[in-house]
Motif scaffolding. Structure first.
Motif, PDB file in Angstrom:
ATOM      1  N   PHE A  95      41.532  31.294  37.800  1.00 44.15           N
ATOM      2  CA  PHE A  95      41.325  32.351  38.793  1.00 44.15           C
ATOM      3  C   PHE A  95      40.623  33.550  38.162  1.00 44.15           C
ATOM      4  O   PHE A  95      39.676  34.107  38.724  1.00 44.15           O
ATOM      5  CB  PHE A  95      42.682  32.772  39.378  1.00 44.15           C
ATOM      6  CG  PHE A  95      42.584  33.850  40.426  1.00 44.15           C
ATOM      7  CD1 PHE A  95      42.244  33.535  41.733  1.00 44.15           C
ATOM      8  CD2 PHE A  95      42.824  35.177  40.098  1.00 44.15           C
ATOM      9  CE1 PHE A  95      42.143  34.527  42.697  1.00 44.15           C
ATOM     10  CE2 PHE A  95      42.725  36.176  41.053  1.00 44.15           C
ATOM     11  CZ  PHE A  95      42.388  35.844  42.358  1.00 44.15           C
ATOM     12  N   LEU A  96      41.073  33.917  36.951  1.00 46.60           N
ATOM     13  CA  LEU A  96      40.493  35.062  36.248  1.00 46.60           C
ATOM     14  C   LEU A  96      38.992  34.861  36.016  1.00 46.60           C
ATOM     15  O   LEU A  96      38.180  35.759  36.255  1.00 46.60           O
ATOM     16  CB  LEU A  96      41.223  35.275  34.914  1.00 46.60           C
ATOM     17  CG  LEU A  96      40.628  36.319  33.963  1.00 46.60           C
ATOM     18  CD1 LEU A  96      40.728  37.711  34.560  1.00 46.60           C
ATOM     19  CD2 LEU A  96      41.339  36.295  32.608  1.00 46.60           C
ATOM     20  N   LEU A  97      38.630  33.651  35.551  1.00 45.35           N
ATOM     21  CA  LEU A  97      37.213  33.400  35.253  1.00 45.35           C
ATOM     22  C   LEU A  97      36.368  33.494  36.524  1.00 45.35           C
ATOM     23  O   LEU A  97      35.273  34.058  36.505  1.00 45.35           O
ATOM     24  CB  LEU A  97      37.042  32.028  34.594  1.00 45.35           C
ATOM     25  CG  LEU A  97      37.642  31.923  33.185  1.00 45.35           C
ATOM     26  CD1 LEU A  97      37.501  30.510  32.636  1.00 45.35           C
ATOM     27  CD2 LEU A  97      36.984  32.929  32.243  1.00 45.35           C
ATOM     28  N   VAL A  98      36.893  32.955  37.625  1.00 45.84           N
ATOM     29  CA  VAL A  98      36.112  32.985  38.870  1.00 45.84           C
ATOM     30  C   VAL A  98      35.959  34.420  39.376  1.00 45.84           C
ATOM     31  O   VAL A  98      34.870  34.842  39.765  1.00 45.84           O
ATOM     32  CB  VAL A  98      36.753  32.092  39.954  1.00 45.84           C
ATOM     33  CG1 VAL A  98      36.027  32.257  41.286  1.00 45.84           C
ATOM     34  CG2 VAL A  98      36.720  30.645  39.522  1.00 45.84           C
ATOM     35  N   ILE A  99      37.049  35.201  39.329  1.00 49.12           N
ATOM     36  CA  ILE A  99      36.955  36.569  39.848  1.00 49.12           C
ATOM     37  C   ILE A  99      36.054  37.414  38.948  1.00 49.12           C
ATOM     38  O   ILE A  99      35.316  38.285  39.409  1.00 49.12           O
ATOM     39  CB  ILE A  99      38.349  37.229  40.054  1.00 49.12           C
ATOM     40  CG1 ILE A  99      38.221  38.419  41.015  1.00 49.12           C
ATOM     41  CG2 ILE A  99      38.990  37.679  38.765  1.00 49.12           C
ATOM     42  CD1 ILE A  99      39.538  39.032  41.442  1.00 49.12           C
ATOM     43  N   MET A 100      36.056  37.129  37.622  1.00 43.24           N
ATOM     44  CA  MET A 100      35.149  37.855  36.725  1.00 43.24           C
ATOM     45  C   MET A 100      33.693  37.529  37.046  1.00 43.24           C
ATOM     46  O   MET A 100      32.839  38.411  37.106  1.00 43.24           O
ATOM     47  CB  MET A 100      35.445  37.501  35.261  1.00 43.24           C
ATOM     48  CG  MET A 100      36.677  38.185  34.707  1.00 43.24           C
ATOM     49  SD  MET A 100      37.051  37.672  33.017  1.00 43.24           S
ATOM     50  CE  MET A 100      35.783  38.556  32.124  1.00 43.24           C
ATOM     51  N   LEU A 101      33.432  36.229  37.263  1.00 44.91           N
ATOM     52  CA  LEU A 101      32.066  35.800  37.572  1.00 44.91           C
ATOM     53  C   LEU A 101      31.598  36.426  38.889  1.00 44.91           C
ATOM     54  O   LEU A 101      30.525  37.029  38.980  1.00 44.91           O
ATOM     55  CB  LEU A 101      32.037  34.270  37.662  1.00 44.91           C
ATOM     56  CG  LEU A 101      30.669  33.608  37.808  1.00 44.91           C
ATOM     57  CD1 LEU A 101      29.819  33.877  36.568  1.00 44.91           C
ATOM     58  CD2 LEU A 101      30.828  32.102  38.012  1.00 44.91           C
ATOM     59  N   LEU A 102      32.464  36.315  39.911  1.00 43.72           N
ATOM     60  CA  LEU A 102      32.102  36.824  41.234  1.00 43.72           C
ATOM     61  C   LEU A 102      31.908  38.344  41.214  1.00 43.72           C
ATOM     62  O   LEU A 102      30.920  38.868  41.748  1.00 43.72           O
ATOM     63  CB  LEU A 102      33.195  36.438  42.242  1.00 43.72           C
ATOM     64  CG  LEU A 102      32.917  36.764  43.709  1.00 43.72           C
ATOM     65  CD1 LEU A 102      31.723  35.992  44.215  1.00 43.72           C
ATOM     66  CD2 LEU A 102      34.142  36.436  44.572  1.00 43.72           C
ATOM     67  N   SER A 103      32.835  39.051  40.561  1.00 47.00           N
ATOM     68  CA  SER A 103      32.726  40.519  40.573  1.00 47.00           C
ATOM     69  C   SER A 103      31.562  40.984  39.702  1.00 47.00           C
ATOM     70  O   SER A 103      30.909  41.977  40.013  1.00 47.00           O
ATOM     71  CB  SER A 103      34.042  41.162  40.133  1.00 47.00           C
ATOM     72  OG  SER A 103      34.453  40.664  38.888  1.00 47.00           O
ATOM     73  N   GLY A 104      31.293  40.254  38.615  1.00 52.77           N
ATOM     74  CA  GLY A 104      30.129  40.591  37.782  1.00 52.77           C
ATOM     75  C   GLY A 104      28.845  40.467  38.571  1.00 52.77           C
ATOM     76  O   GLY A 104      27.996  41.364  38.587  1.00 52.77           O
ATOM     77  N   ILE A 105      28.698  39.333  39.262  1.00 53.03           N
ATOM     78  CA  ILE A 105      27.489  39.102  40.062  1.00 53.03           C
ATOM     79  C   ILE A 105      27.365  40.169  41.155  1.00 53.03           C
ATOM     80  O   ILE A 105      26.305  40.763  41.360  1.00 53.03           O
ATOM     81  CB  ILE A 105      27.530  37.694  40.714  1.00 53.03           C
ATOM     82  CG1 ILE A 105      27.424  36.621  39.635  1.00 53.03           C
ATOM     83  CG2 ILE A 105      26.410  37.538  41.736  1.00 53.03           C
ATOM     84  CD1 ILE A 105      27.630  35.206  40.160  1.00 53.03           C
TER      85      ILE A 105
END
Lengths: 214, 206
Positions: A139-149
């Motif tokens: 979950f952390l990796l996905v939210i980091m990717l999404l929020s970064g983008i």
């Protein structure tokens, strides 16, 4: 019987990733993914709550009568969310000012309850902790990717608010030292709620494409 | 009979444990959280005073007089508006003796991150546009976002939040006018934000 920890890791991070495959916990995922710092902090808190609640549920699983299992699980989850919320106010007060609303809402993150119900209440302690940790990391990796983008495309910045993580009296760092500014204003749509859905849809499409071509 | 007892005991034991955990966390973090709130509010006050020589005197709850030496330079007080997009927006409003705004700092709000949070100093410079404005040097109609005929910028995608703050600030100035003579006559209690924050740090635990 030895537990397949490698399998648990693969499930959490990729094959059964809570956000990208199970599509659970989308409310905080979409709502808080406006800047990388906000998203990452929320991801870390979720990771903690998932691991801790899986541990406690697994510890008491033999005593969980099916009639009271769900309320007990919610109580355990709410306990850890409250503790995490207080910890955040203790150490990262200004970050809490910005995402506090969504920290409390982690209680309603279906990923946490789903792991407690479908995994921790049926599996050994160590496996449950690993499962919680891996699902949380997924979950952390996905939210980091999404929020970064979303932060880059929507605001043209990256790491906004990072200075709030450090105590200014000790480090003397301001956002001006840390924030990367790209040379454009950003697409407003990406920051708005529809942009969260659109960006997440693109991520899902990319994930599905990757899985088909593996 | 006993089939009802077992889940009940589990429930009680687990609830007691969870209650203990939450109480412990609260006990451990309570003082520091309170200190954080005070420090955060004071940080904003110092920013508004914008002068290291200024001293703060508490004359009423959430009303601080600014003094430079013996001279009263202004007052900072707490205002709140409920017209935001999501819940109350609370802010410090600093006004000098002429009724001009020294500065505005938002203390707490629940506006949308990425949109309405541009009222924070850490996110954008918007809040600084209030400096120097007063009821005397602006027309009534000026107190609005540009879209509504005023002079203040709206945020792209968010008009409600800035409009709420603008109205809140204007209301605050009216409040100031009705209270200024009383406030000017108060002496109050000196508070020193710098030492107060330092004294509550870890080195104070003996």
């Amino acid at each position: 019987m030895s537990t397949d920890y490698r399998g648990l890791a693969a499930d959490g991070l990729w094959l059964k990733n809570p956000a990208l495959v199970q599509l659970l916990g989308l409310c905080p995922l979409l709502a808080v993914s406006t800047t990388l710092v906000n998203g990452t902090i929320l991801g870390i808190v979720t990771l903690f709550v998932l691991t801790a609640s899986n541990l406690l549920i697994s510890l008491v699983k033999d005593f969980l009568d099916e009639r009271i299992r769900l309320p007990l699980q919610i109580m355990v989850i709410a306990t850890f969310v409250t503790c995490a919320d207080l910890a955040l106010q203790h150490w990262l007060f200004e970050i809490h000012q910005r995402i506090g609303l969504f920290v409390a809402l982690i209680v309603t993150n279906c990923t946490v309850l789903a792991r407690a119900e479908s995994f921790a209440s049926r599996n050994p302690i160590r496996a449950s902790v690993v499962d919680g940790f891996m699902m949380g990391t997924g979950f952390l990796l996905v939210i980091m990717l999404l929020s970064g983008i979303r932060e880059i495309l929507g605001q043209g910045t990256l790491f906004q608010g990072l200075a709030l993580v450090f105590d200014p009296q000790i480090f003397g760092i301001t956002d001006a030292d840390l924030v990367i500014r790209f040379n454009f204003d950003g697409l407003l749509l990406v920051i708005l709620p529809p942009g969260a859905f659109l960006t997440f849809g693109c991520l899902l499409a990319a994930k599905n494409w990757l899985m088909q071509h593996e | 009979m006993s089939s009802h007892k077992k889940p009940l005991i589990t429930f009680i034991v687990l609830a007691a444990f969870c209650g203990l955990l939450v109480s412990m966390s609260n006990l451990l973090s309570r003082d520091r959280i309170l200190e954080n709130q005070i420090r955060f509010a004071q940080k904003q006050l110092i920013e508004i005073a914008n002068d290291p020589k200024t001293e703060l005197f508490e004359i009423e709850t959430d009303v601080y007089q600014l003094r430079s030496g013996a001279e009263i330079t202004g007052v900072v007080f707490r205002q709140s508006t409920s017209k935001g997009y999501n819940g109350n927006i609370t802010f410090w409003l600093g006004v000098n003796t002429e009724g001009e705004i020294l500065g505005v700092r938002v203390i707490s709000h629940k506006e949308t991150p990425g949109l309405g949070d541009k009222i924070e100093t850490g996110v954008s410079d918007w809040i600084h546009t209030f400096a120097g404005k007063s009821l005397a040097n602006l027309q009534e109609a000026d107190w609005a976002v540009k879209k509504n005929g005023g002079i203040f910028d709206q945020f792209s995608g968010a008009t409600i939040t800035p409009a709420a703050v603008i109205e809140g600030v204007e209301t605050g100035l009216v409040h100031f006018e009705s209270r200024s003579s009383i406030w000017a006559g108060s002496t109050g209690q000196l508070i020193d934000p710098t030492t107060e924050t330092l004294n509550t740090g870890e080195n104070n635990e003996h």
